[in-house]
Design a protein around this motif. Structure first.
Motif, PDB file in Angstrom:
ATOM      1  N   GLN A  61      12.560  -5.464   8.566  1.00  0.00           N
ATOM      2  CA  GLN A  61      12.061  -4.085   8.606  1.00  0.00           C
ATOM      3  C   GLN A  61      12.708  -3.300   9.742  1.00  0.00           C
ATOM      4  OE1 GLN A  61       7.610  -3.522   7.207  1.00  0.00           O
ATOM      5  NE2 GLN A  61       7.686  -5.077   8.789  1.00  0.00           N
ATOM      6  N   SER A  62      12.786  -3.919  10.912  1.00  0.00           N
ATOM      7  CA  SER A  62      13.365  -3.231  12.063  1.00  0.00           C
ATOM      8  C   SER A  62      14.806  -2.826  11.778  1.00  0.00           C
ATOM      9  CB  SER A  62      13.303  -4.134  13.293  1.00  0.00           C
ATOM     10  OG  SER A  62      13.943  -3.533  14.399  1.00  0.00           O
ATOM     11  N   LYS A  63      15.543  -3.716  11.170  1.00  0.00           N
ATOM     12  CA  LYS A  63      16.961  -3.462  10.910  1.00  0.00           C
ATOM     13  C   LYS A  63      17.167  -2.445   9.789  1.00  0.00           C
ATOM     14  CE  LYS A  63      21.069  -5.944   9.253  1.00  0.00           C
ATOM     15  NZ  LYS A  63      21.586  -7.263   8.830  1.00  0.00           N
ATOM     16  N   MET A  64      16.544  -2.673   8.626  1.00  0.00           N
ATOM     17  CA  MET A  64      16.879  -1.907   7.434  1.00  0.00           C
ATOM     18  C   MET A  64      16.035  -0.641   7.262  1.00  0.00           C
ATOM     19  SD  MET A  64      17.603  -5.027   4.739  1.00  0.00           S
ATOM     20  CE  MET A  64      18.327  -3.950   3.510  1.00  0.00           C
ATOM     21  N   VAL A  65      14.838  -0.635   7.814  1.00  0.00           N
ATOM     22  CA  VAL A  65      13.981   0.541   7.674  1.00  0.00           C
ATOM     23  C   VAL A  65      14.106   1.449   8.896  1.00  0.00           C
ATOM     24  CG1 VAL A  65      11.599   1.349   7.447  1.00  0.00           C
ATOM     25  CG2 VAL A  65      12.370  -0.650   6.148  1.00  0.00           C
ATOM     26  N   ARG A  66      14.024   0.873  10.105  1.00  0.00           N
ATOM     27  CA  ARG A  66      13.963   1.704  11.309  1.00  0.00           C
ATOM     28  C   ARG A  66      15.338   2.006  11.896  1.00  0.00           C
ATOM     29  NH1 ARG A  66      10.040  -2.557  12.895  1.00  0.00           N
ATOM     30  NH2 ARG A  66       8.128  -2.087  11.739  1.00  0.00           N
ATOM     31  N   ARG A  67      16.310   1.092  11.717  1.00  0.00           N
ATOM     32  CA  ARG A  67      17.619   1.287  12.337  1.00  0.00           C
ATOM     33  C   ARG A  67      18.677   1.771  11.347  1.00  0.00           C
ATOM     34  NH1 ARG A  67      18.905  -4.297  14.154  1.00  0.00           N
ATOM     35  NH2 ARG A  67      20.959  -3.351  14.526  1.00  0.00           N
ATOM     36  N   ASN A  68      18.299   2.053  10.111  1.00  0.00           N
ATOM     37  CA  ASN A  68      19.218   2.625   9.132  1.00  0.00           C
ATOM     38  C   ASN A  68      20.418   1.724   8.866  1.00  0.00           C
ATOM     39  OD1 ASN A  68      19.864   4.680   7.292  1.00  0.00           O
ATOM     40  ND2 ASN A  68      21.294   5.622   8.729  1.00  0.00           N
ATOM     41  N   ARG A  69      20.202   0.431   8.899  1.00  0.00           N
ATOM     42  CA  ARG A  69      21.258  -0.518   8.607  1.00  0.00           C
ATOM     43  C   ARG A  69      21.058  -1.092   7.213  1.00  0.00           C
ATOM     44  NH1 ARG A  69      23.733  -3.906  12.123  1.00  0.00           N
ATOM     45  NH2 ARG A  69      24.267  -5.010  10.208  1.00  0.00           N
ATOM     46  N   GLY A  70      22.081  -1.797   6.734  1.00  0.00           N
ATOM     47  CA  GLY A  70      21.974  -2.503   5.472  1.00  0.00           C
ATOM     48  C   GLY A  70      21.776  -3.985   5.706  1.00  0.00           C
ATOM     49  N   GLY A  71      21.976  -4.755   4.652  1.00  0.00           N
ATOM     50  CA  GLY A  71      21.861  -6.195   4.743  1.00  0.00           C
ATOM     51  C   GLY A  71      22.385  -6.813   3.473  1.00  0.00           C
ATOM     52  N   TYR A  72      22.392  -8.153   3.414  1.00  0.00           N
ATOM     53  CA  TYR A  72      22.809  -8.765   2.156  1.00  0.00           C
ATOM     54  C   TYR A  72      21.595  -9.216   1.362  1.00  0.00           C
ATOM     55  CZ  TYR A  72      23.187 -13.232   4.911  1.00  0.00           C
ATOM     56  OH  TYR A  72      23.005 -14.325   5.716  1.00  0.00           O
ATOM     57  N   CYS A  73      21.809  -9.918   0.243  1.00  0.00           N
ATOM     58  CA  CYS A  73      20.749 -10.081  -0.762  1.00  0.00           C
ATOM     59  C   CYS A  73      19.468 -10.682  -0.207  1.00  0.00           C
ATOM     60  CB  CYS A  73      21.251 -10.891  -1.950  1.00  0.00           C
ATOM     61  SG  CYS A  73      21.675 -12.617  -1.583  1.00  0.00           S
ATOM     62  N   TYR A  74      19.551 -11.674   0.676  1.00  0.00           N
ATOM     63  CA  TYR A  74      18.342 -12.301   1.186  1.00  0.00           C
ATOM     64  C   TYR A  74      17.495 -11.307   1.978  1.00  0.00           C
ATOM     65  CZ  TYR A  74      20.219 -16.830  -0.212  1.00  0.00           C
ATOM     66  OH  TYR A  74      20.713 -17.888  -0.943  1.00  0.00           O
ATOM     67  N   GLU A  75      18.140 -10.430   2.721  1.00  0.00           N
ATOM     68  CA  GLU A  75      17.408  -9.417   3.475  1.00  0.00           C
ATOM     69  C   GLU A  75      16.812  -8.373   2.534  1.00  0.00           C
ATOM     70  OE1 GLU A  75      19.761  -8.649   7.458  1.00  0.00           O
ATOM     71  OE2 GLU A  75      21.159  -9.117   5.821  1.00  0.00           O
ATOM     72  N   HIS A  76      17.604  -7.911   1.570  1.00  0.00           N
ATOM     73  CA  HIS A  76      17.099  -6.939   0.603  1.00  0.00           C
ATOM     74  C   HIS A  76      15.864  -7.476  -0.119  1.00  0.00           C
ATOM     75  CE1 HIS A  76      20.025  -3.576   0.394  1.00  0.00           C
ATOM     76  NE2 HIS A  76      20.861  -4.462   0.909  1.00  0.00           N
ATOM     77  N   VAL A  77      15.947  -8.698  -0.586  1.00  0.00           N
ATOM     78  CA  VAL A  77      14.847  -9.243  -1.376  1.00  0.00           C
ATOM     79  C   VAL A  77      13.624  -9.525  -0.502  1.00  0.00           C
ATOM     80  CG1 VAL A  77      14.118 -11.208  -2.792  1.00  0.00           C
ATOM     81  CG2 VAL A  77      16.297 -10.095  -3.233  1.00  0.00           C
ATOM     82  N   THR A  78      13.814  -9.960   0.729  1.00  0.00           N
ATOM     83  CA  THR A  78      12.683 -10.138   1.638  1.00  0.00           C
ATOM     84  C   THR A  78      11.913  -8.835   1.797  1.00  0.00           C
ATOM     85  OG1 THR A  78      13.760 -11.939   2.856  1.00  0.00           O
ATOM     86  CG2 THR A  78      12.044 -10.704   4.017  1.00  0.00           C
ATOM     87  N   LEU A  79      12.639  -7.733   1.975  1.00  0.00           N
ATOM     88  CA  LEU A  79      12.021  -6.419   2.136  1.00  0.00           C
ATOM     89  C   LEU A  79      11.394  -5.937   0.829  1.00  0.00           C
ATOM     90  CD1 LEU A  79      11.835  -4.158   4.360  1.00  0.00           C
ATOM     91  CD2 LEU A  79      13.854  -3.148   3.272  1.00  0.00           C
ATOM     92  N   TYR A  80      12.144  -6.039  -0.245  1.00  0.00           N
ATOM     93  CA  TYR A  80      11.712  -5.523  -1.546  1.00  0.00           C
ATOM     94  C   TYR A  80      10.522  -6.309  -2.092  1.00  0.00           C
ATOM     95  CZ  TYR A  80      12.524  -3.741  -6.342  1.00  0.00           C
ATOM     96  OH  TYR A  80      12.414  -3.151  -7.573  1.00  0.00           O
ATOM     97  N   ALA A  81      10.532  -7.627  -1.917  1.00  0.00           N
ATOM     98  CA  ALA A  81       9.417  -8.442  -2.388  1.00  0.00           C
ATOM     99  C   ALA A  81       8.136  -8.091  -1.644  1.00  0.00           C
ATOM    100  CB  ALA A  81       9.735  -9.929  -2.215  1.00  0.00           C
ATOM    101  N   ALA A  82       8.242  -7.856  -0.337  1.00  0.00           N
ATOM    102  CA  ALA A  82       7.053  -7.462   0.422  1.00  0.00           C
ATOM    103  C   ALA A  82       6.524  -6.124  -0.072  1.00  0.00           C
ATOM    104  CB  ALA A  82       7.379  -7.392   1.912  1.00  0.00           C
ATOM    105  N   ALA A  83       7.430  -5.205  -0.406  1.00  0.00           N
ATOM    106  CA  ALA A  83       7.009  -3.900  -0.922  1.00  0.00           C
ATOM    107  C   ALA A  83       6.295  -4.046  -2.258  1.00  0.00           C
ATOM    108  CB  ALA A  83       8.218  -2.985  -1.062  1.00  0.00           C
ATOM    109  N   LEU A  84       6.897  -4.793  -3.194  1.00  0.00           N
ATOM    110  CA  LEU A  84       6.282  -4.949  -4.510  1.00  0.00           C
ATOM    111  C   LEU A  84       4.961  -5.699  -4.410  1.00  0.00           C
ATOM    112  CD1 LEU A  84       9.259  -5.685  -6.939  1.00  0.00           C
ATOM    113  CD2 LEU A  84       8.310  -3.496  -6.182  1.00  0.00           C
TER     114      LEU A  84
END
Length: 274
Positions: A61-84
């Motif tokens: 969350q700190s990296k991709m939501v607050r710091r406007n950074r990207g990530g690779y699939c494991y990071e995307h899915v960790t974030l997206y799964a928590a959202a869903l």
């Protein structure tokens, strides 16, 4: 399962610019998927620069939501799964084997989600890089998402393993197998193992050079090392390639890919590619 109790849903939705319904419906899934793919970049910069990619939800969350950074699939899915999960969706995490013309079986190191809504199953693959702009219903056949064609095929995907293959247009005008996957559920601990391999192994392609992708409705931009490729939407559309000098990388990342590096990251990147 995905630490949704510690998830900043408001912050995530604001990062996506999402103002739609907050309910586990097919309409919400399609809108969230599209917003995630268009808003959050794919990048391997942490694995390339540091060979360390934390997957705990707070770090992601700190990296991709607050710091406007990207990530690779494991990071995307960790974030997206928590959202869903926060929104009440019924989901299963999966692992896929990326192929893209590889002549041998590769390890299952791609993360994605399968979401079930009213008896229909949707492959929601937001972390591939040039991901589909919509979830794909898990049925055999060809589909288009805003000009991008895909095809799903069901059968024996590896010796003795029944599963699915996602195909995309190939360079010869036919179909190219993007990745295969089975429906065996995966859990955060499984992704931790795959993430460790991708971030640290000498056999990983994602800790050798910078690799960044950004999707727009009309095109995809990809930075692979010092090669910047722009591909318009639509099968057979010609791609434009250009070379980037090492000192130009921070500017290209910011202006084209929307990846703003800190001064420390910028210095580390220039050192690593110099």
């Amino acid at each position: 399962m995905w630490s949704s109790e510690a998830f900043d849903l408001d912050g995530y939705l604001a990062r996506l610019g999402y103002e739609g319904e907050r309910a586990p419906t097919a309409e919400a899934l399609h809108a969230l998927h599209r917003a995630h793919v268009l808003s959050l970049r794919w990048d391997n910069l942490d694995s390339f620069l540091y060979r360390s990619v934390p997957l705990d939800l707070e770090s992601v969350q700190s990296k991709m939501v607050r710091r406007n950074r990207g990530g690779y699939c494991y990071e995307h899915v960790t974030l997206y799964a928590a959202a869903l999960e926060s929104l009440g969706f019924r989901l299963t995490a999966l692992s896929g084997r990326v192929q893209l013309g590889a002549p041998k079986i590769l390890p299952a190191t791609h993360a994605m989600l399968l979401v079930e809504i009213d008896g229909r199953r949707w492959l929601s693959d937001v972390g591939f890089g040039p991901s589909p702009l919509a979830p794909l219903e898990l049925v055999e056949g060809e589909t288009h998402t805003e000009g991008w064609p895909f095809r799903l095929w069901h059968g024996e995907v590896t010796p003795g393993a029944d599963g699915w293959a996602l195909l995309q247009p190939g360079p010869d005008g036919g179909w190219l197998q993007r990745h295969t996957f089975t429906l065996v559920p995966q859990y955060p601990v499984d992704y931790a193992v795959g993430n460790h391999f991708i971030a640290t192994s000498e056999h990983s392609p994602f800790n050798r050079r910078p690799f960044v992708q950004r999707i727009r409705p009309d095109r995809t931009d990809q930075l692979d090392g010092f090669t910047w490729t722009t591909t318009p939407a639509g099968a057979g559309a010609p791609a434009e390639k250009r070379s980037v000098r090492p000192e130009e990388l921070p500017g290209v990342l910011a202006e084209t890919f929307g990846v703003e590096l800190t001064s420390e990251e910028r210095a580390e990147l220039l050192r690593a590619v110099g």
